[in-house]
Design a protein around this motif. Sequence first.
Motif, PDB file in Angstrom:
ATOM      1  N   GLY A 170       0.779  -1.233   0.000  1.00  7.34           N
ATOM      2  CA  GLY A 170       0.000   0.000   0.000  1.00  7.34           C
ATOM      3  C   GLY A 170       0.812   1.285   0.000  1.00  7.34           C
ATOM      4  O   GLY A 170       0.251   2.367   0.064  1.00  7.34           O
ATOM      5  N   ILE A 171       2.127   1.185  -0.071  1.00  2.43           N
ATOM      6  CA  ILE A 171       2.988   2.376  -0.088  1.00  2.43           C
ATOM      7  C   ILE A 171       3.700   2.419  -1.440  1.00  2.43           C
ATOM      8  O   ILE A 171       4.213   1.404  -1.906  1.00  2.43           O
ATOM      9  N   TYR A 172       3.743   3.592  -2.048  1.00  2.00           N
ATOM     10  CA  TYR A 172       4.401   3.724  -3.348  1.00  2.00           C
ATOM     11  C   TYR A 172       5.877   4.062  -3.180  1.00  2.00           C
ATOM     12  O   TYR A 172       6.239   4.924  -2.382  1.00  2.00           O
ATOM     13  N   TYR A 173       6.698   3.348  -3.934  1.00  2.00           N
ATOM     14  CA  TYR A 173       8.148   3.537  -3.919  1.00  2.00           C
ATOM     15  C   TYR A 173       8.649   3.739  -5.331  1.00  2.00           C
ATOM     16  O   TYR A 173       8.088   3.196  -6.280  1.00  2.00           O
ATOM     17  N   ARG A 174       9.721   4.507  -5.447  1.00  4.70           N
ATOM     18  CA  ARG A 174      10.430   4.574  -6.718  1.00  4.70           C
ATOM     19  C   ARG A 174      11.171   3.262  -6.872  1.00  4.70           C
ATOM     20  O   ARG A 174      11.426   2.567  -5.905  1.00  4.70           O
ATOM     21  N   TYR A 175      11.536   2.916  -8.086  1.00  4.06           N
ATOM     22  CA  TYR A 175      12.238   1.657  -8.293  1.00  4.06           C
ATOM     23  C   TYR A 175      13.310   1.815  -9.359  1.00  4.06           C
ATOM     24  O   TYR A 175      13.266   2.738 -10.183  1.00  4.06           O
ATOM     25  N   SER A 176      14.259   0.917  -9.309  1.00  4.02           N
ATOM     26  CA  SER A 176      15.233   0.789 -10.392  1.00  4.02           C
ATOM     27  C   SER A 176      15.300  -0.688 -10.733  1.00  4.02           C
ATOM     28  O   SER A 176      15.048  -1.554  -9.891  1.00  4.02           O
ATOM     29  N   LEU A 177      15.625  -0.981 -11.976  1.00  3.55           N
ATOM     30  CA  LEU A 177      15.716  -2.355 -12.446  1.00  3.55           C
ATOM     31  C   LEU A 177      17.178  -2.761 -12.473  1.00  3.55           C
ATOM     32  O   LEU A 177      18.024  -2.001 -12.946  1.00  3.55           O
ATOM     33  N   SER A 178      17.477  -3.955 -11.991  1.00  3.78           N
ATOM     34  CA  SER A 178      18.885  -4.334 -11.897  1.00  3.78           C
ATOM     35  C   SER A 178      19.394  -5.130 -13.086  1.00  3.78           C
ATOM     36  O   SER A 178      20.556  -5.015 -13.441  1.00  3.78           O
ATOM     37  N   ASN A 179      18.557  -5.943 -13.706  1.00  4.00           N
ATOM     38  CA  ASN A 179      19.072  -6.827 -14.750  1.00  4.00           C
ATOM     39  C   ASN A 179      18.383  -6.678 -16.101  1.00  4.00           C
ATOM     40  O   ASN A 179      18.664  -7.444 -17.016  1.00  4.00           O
ATOM     41  N   VAL A 180      17.482  -5.735 -16.219  1.00  2.95           N
ATOM     42  CA  VAL A 180      16.800  -5.449 -17.488  1.00  2.95           C
ATOM     43  C   VAL A 180      16.634  -3.946 -17.625  1.00  2.95           C
ATOM     44  O   VAL A 180      16.785  -3.192 -16.665  1.00  2.95           O
ATOM     45  N   ASP A 181      16.316  -3.508 -18.848  1.00  2.00           N
ATOM     46  CA  ASP A 181      16.147  -2.071 -19.087  1.00  2.00           C
ATOM     47  C   ASP A 181      14.703  -1.607 -18.970  1.00  2.00           C
ATOM     48  O   ASP A 181      14.450  -0.449 -18.648  1.00  2.00           O
ATOM     49  N   THR A 182      13.765  -2.503 -19.289  1.00  2.00           N
ATOM     50  CA  THR A 182      12.351  -2.116 -19.256  1.00  2.00           C
ATOM     51  C   THR A 182      11.543  -3.170 -18.505  1.00  2.00           C
ATOM     52  O   THR A 182      11.941  -4.334 -18.405  1.00  2.00           O
ATOM     53  N   VAL A 183      10.397  -2.747 -18.004  1.00  2.00           N
ATOM     54  CA  VAL A 183       9.511  -3.631 -17.263  1.00  2.00           C
ATOM     55  C   VAL A 183       8.708  -4.474 -18.243  1.00  2.00           C
ATOM     56  O   VAL A 183       8.140  -3.963 -19.203  1.00  2.00           O
ATOM     57  N   ASP A 184       8.669  -5.772 -18.001  1.00  2.00           N
ATOM     58  CA  ASP A 184       7.835  -6.703 -18.756  1.00  2.00           C
ATOM     59  C   ASP A 184       6.628  -6.994 -17.875  1.00  2.00           C
ATOM     60  O   ASP A 184       6.757  -7.610 -16.807  1.00  2.00           O
ATOM     61  N   SER A 185       5.447  -6.558 -18.285  1.00  2.00           N
ATOM     62  CA  SER A 185       4.258  -6.700 -17.448  1.00  2.00           C
ATOM     63  C   SER A 185       3.869  -8.152 -17.205  1.00  2.00           C
ATOM     64  O   SER A 185       3.133  -8.448 -16.270  1.00  2.00           O
ATOM     65  N   SER A 186       4.367  -9.074 -18.021  1.00  2.00           N
ATOM     66  CA  SER A 186       4.041 -10.493 -17.823  1.00  2.00           C
ATOM     67  C   SER A 186       5.075 -11.215 -16.945  1.00  2.00           C
ATOM     68  O   SER A 186       4.886 -12.384 -16.622  1.00  2.00           O
ATOM     69  N   ALA A 187       6.133 -10.525 -16.572  1.00  2.00           N
ATOM     70  CA  ALA A 187       7.200 -11.136 -15.763  1.00  2.00           C
ATOM     71  C   ALA A 187       6.965 -10.878 -14.279  1.00  2.00           C
ATOM     72  O   ALA A 187       6.111 -10.070 -13.895  1.00  2.00           O
ATOM     73  N   SER A 188       7.731 -11.569 -13.467  1.00  3.15           N
ATOM     74  CA  SER A 188       7.723 -11.329 -12.025  1.00  3.15           C
ATOM     75  C   SER A 188       9.087 -10.772 -11.627  1.00  3.15           C
ATOM     76  O   SER A 188      10.101 -11.056 -12.265  1.00  3.15           O
ATOM     77  N   TYR A 189       9.091 -10.002 -10.554  1.00  4.07           N
ATOM     78  CA  TYR A 189      10.296  -9.343 -10.077  1.00  4.07           C
ATOM     79  C   TYR A 189      10.434  -9.590  -8.584  1.00  4.07           C
ATOM     80  O   TYR A 189       9.450  -9.684  -7.862  1.00  4.07           O
ATOM     81  N   VAL A 190      11.671  -9.680  -8.132  1.00  4.57           N
ATOM     82  CA  VAL A 190      11.941  -9.793  -6.707  1.00  4.57           C
ATOM     83  C   VAL A 190      12.580  -8.483  -6.248  1.00  4.57           C
ATOM     84  O   VAL A 190      13.379  -7.889  -6.983  1.00  4.57           O
ATOM     85  N   ILE A 191      12.203  -8.027  -5.076  1.00  5.13           N
ATOM     86  CA  ILE A 191      12.844  -6.853  -4.498  1.00  5.13           C
ATOM     87  C   ILE A 191      14.187  -7.324  -3.954  1.00  5.13           C
ATOM     88  O   ILE A 191      14.240  -8.090  -3.004  1.00  5.13           O
ATOM     89  N   SER A 192      15.262  -6.887  -4.596  1.00  4.18           N
ATOM     90  CA  SER A 192      16.588  -7.367  -4.227  1.00  4.18           C
ATOM     91  C   SER A 192      17.343  -6.399  -3.323  1.00  4.18           C
ATOM     92  O   SER A 192      18.341  -6.784  -2.712  1.00  4.18           O
ATOM     93  N   ASP A 193      16.865  -5.152  -3.218  1.00  4.19           N
ATOM     94  CA  ASP A 193      17.519  -4.184  -2.346  1.00  4.19           C
ATOM     95  C   ASP A 193      16.541  -3.059  -2.057  1.00  4.19           C
ATOM     96  O   ASP A 193      15.619  -2.805  -2.837  1.00  4.19           O
ATOM     97  N   ALA A 194      16.732  -2.412  -0.939  1.00  3.70           N
ATOM     98  CA  ALA A 194      15.917  -1.257  -0.568  1.00  3.70           C
ATOM     99  C   ALA A 194      16.851  -0.210   0.003  1.00  3.70           C
ATOM    100  O   ALA A 194      17.559  -0.463   0.969  1.00  3.70           O
ATOM    101  N   ASN A 195      16.864   0.949  -0.633  1.00  5.64           N
ATOM    102  CA  ASN A 195      17.726   2.034  -0.194  1.00  5.64           C
ATOM    103  C   ASN A 195      16.867   3.283  -0.085  1.00  5.64           C
ATOM    104  O   ASN A 195      16.554   3.907  -1.089  1.00  5.64           O
ATOM    105  N   GLY A 196      16.473   3.611   1.139  1.00  7.89           N
ATOM    106  CA  GLY A 196      15.575   4.745   1.324  1.00  7.89           C
ATOM    107  C   GLY A 196      14.239   4.437   0.684  1.00  7.89           C
ATOM    108  O   GLY A 196      13.639   3.405   0.937  1.00  7.89           O
ATOM    109  N   ASN A 197      13.792   5.328  -0.198  1.00  6.08           N
ATOM    110  CA  ASN A 197      12.504   5.107  -0.852  1.00  6.08           C
ATOM    111  C   ASN A 197      12.665   4.537  -2.272  1.00  6.08           C
ATOM    112  O   ASN A 197      11.760   4.617  -3.074  1.00  6.08           O
ATOM    113  N   ILE A 198      13.815   3.957  -2.553  1.00  7.56           N
ATOM    114  CA  ILE A 198      14.051   3.351  -3.865  1.00  7.56           C
ATOM    115  C   ILE A 198      14.269   1.848  -3.692  1.00  7.56           C
ATOM    116  O   ILE A 198      15.140   1.414  -2.930  1.00  7.56           O
ATOM    117  N   LEU A 199      13.455   1.069  -4.389  1.00  9.67           N
ATOM    118  CA  LEU A 199      13.578  -0.378  -4.357  1.00  9.67           C
ATOM    119  C   LEU A 199      14.261  -0.851  -5.626  1.00  9.67           C
ATOM    120  O   LEU A 199      13.955  -0.363  -6.713  1.00  9.67           O
TER     121      LEU A 199
END
Length: 107
Positions: free
Chosen positions: A72-101
């Motif tokens: 329920g909380i919105y965070y900014r994000y960065s992608l670690s191993n791809v350049d764009t989000v694939d809406s059919s894929a799943s992602y794991v939160i691998s790090d959290a630094n402040g308000n950036i996941l």
Amino acid sequence: MKEKKFSLRLDQSLYDQIAAQAKAESRSVNNFIVRLLQENSQKESLESRQFVGQIIKGSEILTDSALVSVNGIYYRYSLSNVDTVDSSASYVISDANGNILTLTQLT
């Protein structure tokens, strides 16, 4: 900073491992142990404790606003191993630094 001296009992094999690692880093055993304690006593953020390892569906990532909602909380994000989000894929939160996941796409 005031120093506190105290005795520390270690199994000989553990001491030997620590001494070898300290030597590899050109440190004294004392300095090596102090550095390990300092690194491991840093307080983790709520996000690190609660979110790292959580799976996010690509369809839940808001690419137009570059935000992702987690619990329920919105965070900014960065992608670690791809350049764009694939809406059919799943992602794991691998790090959290402040308000950036950091999100890592699962294969």
